[in-house]
Design a protein around this motif. Sequence first.
Motif, PDB file in Angstrom:
ATOM      1  N   ASP A 158       0.855  -1.189   0.000  1.00 12.44           N
ATOM      2  CA  ASP A 158       0.000   0.000   0.000  1.00 12.44           C
ATOM      3  C   ASP A 158       0.893   1.241   0.000  1.00 12.44           C
ATOM      4  OD1 ASP A 158      -2.257   1.536  -0.044  1.00 12.44           O
ATOM      5  OD2 ASP A 158      -2.974   0.979   1.952  1.00 12.44           O
ATOM      6  N   TYR A 159       0.322   2.368  -0.353  1.00 13.40           N
ATOM      7  CA  TYR A 159       1.079   3.626  -0.331  1.00 13.40           C
ATOM      8  C   TYR A 159       0.101   4.788  -0.266  1.00 13.40           C
ATOM      9  CZ  TYR A 159      -0.046   3.323  -5.346  1.00 13.40           C
ATOM     10  OH  TYR A 159      -0.702   3.191  -6.547  1.00 13.40           O
ATOM     11  N   GLN A 160       0.581   5.941   0.211  1.00 10.35           N
ATOM     12  CA  GLN A 160      -0.284   7.114   0.305  1.00 10.35           C
ATOM     13  C   GLN A 160       0.537   8.398   0.261  1.00 10.35           C
ATOM     14  OE1 GLN A 160      -2.358   6.375   4.020  1.00 10.35           O
ATOM     15  NE2 GLN A 160      -0.803   7.398   5.247  1.00 10.35           N
ATOM     16  N   ASN A 161      -0.150   9.480  -0.139  1.00 13.31           N
ATOM     17  CA  ASN A 161       0.432  10.827  -0.238  1.00 13.31           C
ATOM     18  C   ASN A 161       1.461  10.951  -1.362  1.00 13.31           C
ATOM     19  OD1 ASN A 161      -1.096  11.501   2.064  1.00 13.31           O
ATOM     20  ND2 ASN A 161       0.560  10.883   3.429  1.00 13.31           N
ATOM     21  N   TRP A 162       1.200  10.281  -2.485  1.00 10.96           N
ATOM     22  CA  TRP A 162       2.100  10.375  -3.637  1.00 10.96           C
ATOM     23  C   TRP A 162       1.483  11.205  -4.762  1.00 10.96           C
ATOM     24  CZ3 TRP A 162       7.057   8.492  -3.391  1.00 10.96           C
ATOM     25  CH2 TRP A 162       7.353   7.686  -2.291  1.00 10.96           C
ATOM     26  N   HIS A 163       0.446  11.962  -4.456  1.00 15.93           N
ATOM     27  CA  HIS A 163      -0.182  12.884  -5.414  1.00 15.93           C
ATOM     28  C   HIS A 163      -0.593  12.179  -6.709  1.00 15.93           C
ATOM     29  CE1 HIS A 163       0.636  16.566  -3.110  1.00 15.93           C
ATOM     30  NE2 HIS A 163       1.789  15.998  -2.790  1.00 15.93           N
ATOM     31  N   GLY A 164      -1.137  10.997  -6.578  1.00 15.10           N
ATOM     32  CA  GLY A 164      -1.648  10.282  -7.746  1.00 15.10           C
ATOM     33  C   GLY A 164      -0.631   9.437  -8.484  1.00 15.10           C
TER      34      GLY A 164
END
Length: 250
Positions: free
Chosen positions: A134-140
């Motif tokens: 999973d990953y998050q806060n990569w601006h899309g």
Amino acid sequence: MNLFSNTLIFHSELDAQLVAEQIYNCHLEGNLLIVPFKEQRAVDLAISLAGVDLPIVEGASCLLPFPKHERECQDDDVPQIYVACLSAYNNGKLHGMWIDCTQDASEIQEDIEWMLSWSPCRNYEACEEWAIHDYQNWHGIHIDEYEDIEKLAELAQALSEYGAAYATYYEYQGSEASIEDFQEHYYGQYETEEDFVYDQLEEQGVFKKLEEMGIPSLYLNLEAIARDWFIDSFYSVEEGYRKVHIFSRF
């Protein structure tokens, strides 16, 4: 007992028993504690909790819970990845943690190795393989399951500094994207290409010169000028409604 290979020697049977209560798959013989595999950190923790201070020949996996709070990313806003132990995953267990990718690549790797060292499968198999689940806060920006750590660190640091502007540029340029190229060619965010043209002409003093010549600036066809500029000299990348990022081609 060929299953066991590491022996801990204690000063008393009581000390050995207190430590044995916190370690998996151990074999107690008087003041000798025989344990499988090397896990120095876990043994140190078990001995500390037991209140004994003895030399250790080898280590063992401890019954203590995974202390991921010690190193897991606590900042909800930074680019981060959830890295999971594949040995645990393949055995039906979830073991992993969120890692801050604005760190240096070496620090990210250290966090991954630390997480693996606490895997619940360390007692019976090597836990060296991992994957990004999973990953998050990569601006899309899409992050692959086995993304390169060096690339992640560089990208995360750029996003932390430039935000969505760099993400838009990265998506447009793909593998050719670099922070140096972005810094050299990025002109900023505008509502339209015509707004960018207006700002550039104003900065160059064109409107002032026209005023001095008695020519109203409204005679300038900004749409036509923008069309010419963006054929050869500039390009724009749209992020959303009335939000474009402008870059020079040279």
